[in-house]
Design a protein around this motif. Structure first.
Motif: not given
Length: 161
Positions: A13-23
């Motif tokens: 699944r493609p996703v976008s987040s900041y490095r520290d965004t919780p799963l």
């Protein structure tokens, strides 16, 4: 913002987040998987439990970026309405829910336990679930559900022989 892929419930699944965004936030907000719940946000209550490479883990304290390339399983990935996982079936059969908020964590923790130990005794079950909080006090029913799941899995293994 980083763009990457996660392996969730057997699908890339493609996703976008900041490095520290919780799963947990990526699973719920971006992938619309509502099995894992936000409870304490500190990894203490178990409501957000998922399996990462088959091991129970608290999604609220694990950065999504850090689990790229690993197999993530949520409650939705254990089974579905047509083919429930034996642990899901056991929790339904024993009616081991009151409000249901803790069930995700209880079921995912149980599935991980039974993956590694298909026939745990009661002290082992209690130890495995000790980090999961149930505010309604349905601990006895949950314990019965885990024991029922053990029986279902053992019967399933016997049928496969």
């Amino acid at each position: 913002m980083r763009h990457y892929s996660l392996e969730v419930n057997g699908n890339t699944r493609p996703v976008s987040s900041y490095r520290d965004t919780p799963l947990l936030l990526v699973l719920r907000n971006e992938l619309r998987l509502n099995g894992p719940k936000y409870g304490c946000g500190l990894g203490e209550c178990g409501a957000c439990t998922v399996m990462i490479d088959g091991i129970a883990a608290r999604a609220c304290v694990i950065p999504a970026w850090g689990v790229r390339g690993r197999a993530i399983t949520t409650l939705e990935g254990l089974g579905d309405r047509r083919a429930l996982h034996p642990v899901q079936q056991a929790f339904i059969e024993t009616q081991a829910a009151q409000c249901g908020y803790c069930l995700n964590g209880m079921i995912m923790t149980t599935a991980a336990l039974l993956r590694d130990n298909p026939a745990p005794d009661e002290p082992q079950i209690r130890a495995a679930l000790s980090g999961n909080l149930c505010r309604c006090g349905t601990h006895y029913e949950i314990l019965c559900a885990v024991k029922r799941a053990v029986a279902l899995l053992l019967a399933q293994a016997e049928e496969e022989r």
